[in-house]
Enzyme design. Structure first.
Site, mmCIF file in Angstrom:
data_model
loop_
_atom_site.group_PDB
_atom_site.id
_atom_site.type_symbol
_atom_site.label_atom_id
_atom_site.label_comp_id
_atom_site.label_asym_id
_atom_site.label_seq_id
_atom_site.Cartn_x
_atom_site.Cartn_y
_atom_site.Cartn_z
ATOM 1 N N CYS A 197 0.828 -1.219 0.000
ATOM 2 C CA CYS A 197 0.000 0.000 0.000
ATOM 3 C C CYS A 197 0.859 1.264 0.000
ATOM 4 C CB CYS A 197 -0.920 -0.052 1.220
ATOM 5 S SG CYS A 197 -1.722 1.494 1.648
ATOM 6 N N CYS A 231 0.178 3.634 2.906
ATOM 7 C CA CYS A 231 0.700 3.026 4.137
ATOM 8 C C CYS A 231 2.196 3.296 4.264
ATOM 9 C CB CYS A 231 0.460 1.518 4.145
ATOM 10 S SG CYS A 231 -1.280 1.034 4.115
#
Length: 123
Positions: free
Chosen positions: A42, A45
């Site tokens: 991600c 993230c």
């Protein structure tokens, strides 16, 4: 404090069961916590990770920060209805929860820490 990575069993030990009706955990920690539900693939993230590391240093004596890999802990993520990453759970020492999704800027995270986590009276 360093950021601690949690498995489902570690999460359940620390936060107990989730009361969906009252939106609370049976949290056993002495300091408020942030739990980052993330995935290694991600992009947002990855952007959030160094910010959380900075916050772990900045607030080391005031809060705990944990990370849960949603790919490794799919059952836990499903149980908590984590549908997008990153999702951050802000949990007071009384177990009250506020969820935030996305790569939130550091100043907004600091504001949530100061107003939600640290302004609530301790147990």
């Amino acid at each position: 404090m360093e950021i601690v990575h949690l498995s489902q069993s570690g999460f359940e030990q620390m936060f107990g069961s989730y009361d969906f009706q009252n939106r609370t955990f049976a949290y056993s920690g002495q300091k408020p916590a942030i739990v980052d539900f993330y995935a290694s693939w991600c992009g947002p993230c990855k952007m959030l990770s160094p910010v959380l590391e900075d916050l772990a240093v900045e607030y080391k004596d005031k809060i705990n920060i944990y990370k849960v890999d949603v790919d490794a802990e799919q059952n836990l993520a499903a149980m908590l209805s984590i549908r997008s990453v990153p999702t951050l759970l802000f949990i007071t020492t009384k177990g009250e929860v506020r969820a935030v999704q996305g790569a939130i800027p550091k100043y907004e995270l600091e504001k949530l820490i100061d107003t939600f986590l640290l302004s609530n009276p301790q147990k």
